[in-house]
Design an enzyme around this catalytic site. Structure first.
Site, short mmCIF file in Angstrom:
data_model
loop_
_atom_site.label_atom_id
_atom_site.label_comp_id
_atom_site.label_asym_id
_atom_site.label_seq_id
_atom_site.Cartn_x
_atom_site.Cartn_y
_atom_site.Cartn_z
N LYS A 1 0.84 -1.21 0.00
CA LYS A 1 0.00 0.00 0.00
C LYS A 1 0.87 1.26 0.00
CE LYS A 1 -3.75 -2.55 2.13
NZ LYS A 1 -4.45 -2.98 3.35
N GLN B 1 -4.59 -1.75 9.73
CA GLN B 1 -4.45 -3.06 9.11
C GLN B 1 -4.97 -4.15 10.06
OE1 GLN B 1 -3.23 -3.62 5.87
NE2 GLN B 1 -3.85 -5.73 6.21
N ASP C 1 -11.09 2.63 4.23
CA ASP C 1 -11.39 1.19 4.11
C ASP C 1 -12.91 0.96 4.04
OD1 ASP C 1 -9.29 -0.57 3.83
OD2 ASP C 1 -8.80 -0.62 5.96
#
Ligand code: NAP
Length: 294
Positions: free
Chosen positions: A52, A96, A119
Site C-alpha cells: 500500500k 491493518q 477502508d
C-alpha cells in the site's frame, strides 16, 4: 474464457490517479495523504501494508506508516487513531487487520473518523453503502465491481453466489451485487460455513465470488458452463520449490474451473492488486471531500 486481469486494470487505475495527482500539484494544492497503522509483525500484514505504501509512492501520494508493538494497549491504539483523526495533513487512514487479542476490533473501527475511513469499515459508511448513498466502498468489493465494469461483465438479472460472509468482503459484496444499477441488479445468495449442499447452489450460479480462505475449494464439478468466477482468497501454502517457502493460492481450482468459465480472476494478479488500487481511489475521494470542507 477471458481472464479478468486485475494486475493490468489496477495499473490503468493507478495511471489515472497519478494523472489526477499531477493536476492537483499543478494547481499548487496539497496531494492526497494516506496513513496506515500496523500493529505487530505479522508477515502477511507487513507485506500488504508495504504494498500500500509503495502504491502511494507510485501515484504521487504522501504516505505515513505508523508501526506499533504487538503488546500495545487498546487505549494507546485509540489515542493514535485520535491523533490521525485530528491531523489535518492526513486525508485518510487504515488500521491493518487483524489486531492482537487484547484489542477490540469493533471499538477501533468505530473510533476512525468516517470522513477518513478509506477502508469503508465504519458502520456509518457501511450503512450508507447499504442505503445507496455516496460513501467509501470497502476496497476489495469496490475492486470487484470495477473489474465487472471495465470488462463489461453483465450482472443484471444474474444469479450471484457469494461464498463467505466476512464484514470486509462477503457481506458487503452481497449487498453491492443486489443494489439497483450496474454493476448490481443481481439476485444474490450469500453462503457460509453452515450452508448445506453448497455445490447445489454454486451449480446454479451465473457469477460466483469466493472469499473463504480455503485453497482450491471451488472445483469444476461445482460450477456450470459459462460461469463468471471471482477468487478473493489468498492463502500461503507451503511450497519448498519456492525461495520464500510458500505459494499464494486462491479459493478456486483455477486449472479445472477456468475450462468452464467465461470470465475468471487469477490468483495472484486478480482481486489482490485491485484492492490496493481502490484504496488509492478512496483516498483521492477523501482528499476531495476534505478540500471541499476546508
Ligand atoms: P474470513 O473472515 O476469513 O471468513 C471466512 C468466511 O468463509 C466465513 O464467512 C466462513 O463462514 C466462510 N467459510 C468458511 N468455510 C466455509 C465453507 N466450507 N463453505 C462455505 N463458507 C465457508 O473471510 P475474509 O476476511 O473475507 O477472507 C477470505 C479470504 O479472502 C482469505 O483467504 C483472505 O486472505 C482473502 N482476502 C483477500 C483480499 C484481497 O485483496 N484479495 C482481501 C481480503 C481478504 P462462517 O461465517 O460461517 O464462519
Amino acid at each position: 474464457m477471458i481472464i479478468l486481469d486485475g494486475k493490468k486494470i489496477s495499473n490503468d487505475i493507478k495511471d489515472e490517479i497519478a494523472e489526477e495527482v499531477k493536476k492537483i500539484k499543478a494547481k499548487g494544492e496539497k496531494v492526497p495523504h494516506l496513513a496506515a497503522i500496523i500493529v505487530g509483525n505479522d508477515g502477511a500484514s507487513l507485506t500488504y501494508v508495504g504494498s500500500k505504501v509503495r502504491a502511494c509512492e507510485r501515484v504521487g501520494f504522501e504516505s505515513t506508516l505508523v508501526q506499533l508493538s504487538n503488546t500495545i494497549s487498546e487505549v494507546e491504539l485509540l489515542d493514535t487513531i485520535e491523533e490521525l483523526n485530528s491531523d489535518d495533513n492526513i486525508d485518510g487512514f487504515i488500521v491493518q487487520l487483524p489486531l492482537p487479542d487484547q484489542i477490540d476490533e469493533q471499538k477501533v473501527l468505530l473510533a476512525v473518523n468516517p470522513d477518513k475511513d478509506v477502508d469503508g469499515f465504519h458502520p456509518m459508511n457501511f450503512g450508507r453503502m447499504a442505503l445507496d448513498m455516496s460513501t467509501f466502498i470497502p476496497a476489495t468489493p469496490f475492486g470487484i465491481l470495477e473489474l465487472f465494469d471495465r470488462y463489461g461483465v453483465e450482472t443484471s438479472g444474474k444469479h450471484t453466489v457469494v461464498i463467505g460472509r466476512s464484514h470486509i468482503v462477503g457481506r458487503p459484496m452481497s449487498i453491492l451485487m443486489g443494489r439497483k444499477g450496474f454493476p448490481g441488479n443481481s439476485t444474490v445468495t450469500l453462503t457460509h460455513s453452515r450452508t448445506k449442499n453448497i455445490e447445489d447452489i454454486t451449480r446454479q450460479a451465473d457469477i460466483i465470488i469466493t472469499a473463504l480462505g480455503i485453497p482450491e475449494f471451488l472445483k469444476a464439478d461445482m460450477v456450470k458452463e459459462g460461469v463468471t468466477v471471482v477468487d478473493v482468497g489468498i492463502t500461503r501454502v507451503p511450497d519448498v520449490s519456492k525461495k520464500r517457502g510458500y505459494k499464494i493460492t486462491g479459493d478456486v481450482d483455477f486449472e479445472s474451473v477456468s475450462k468452464k468459465a467465461s470470465y475468471i480472476t487469477p490468483v495472484p494478479g486478480g482481486v489482490g492488486p485491485m484492492t490496493i488500487a481502490m484504496l488509492l481511489k478512496n483516498t483521492l475521494l477523501a482528499r476531495e471531500r476534505h478540500s471541499n470542507k476546508s
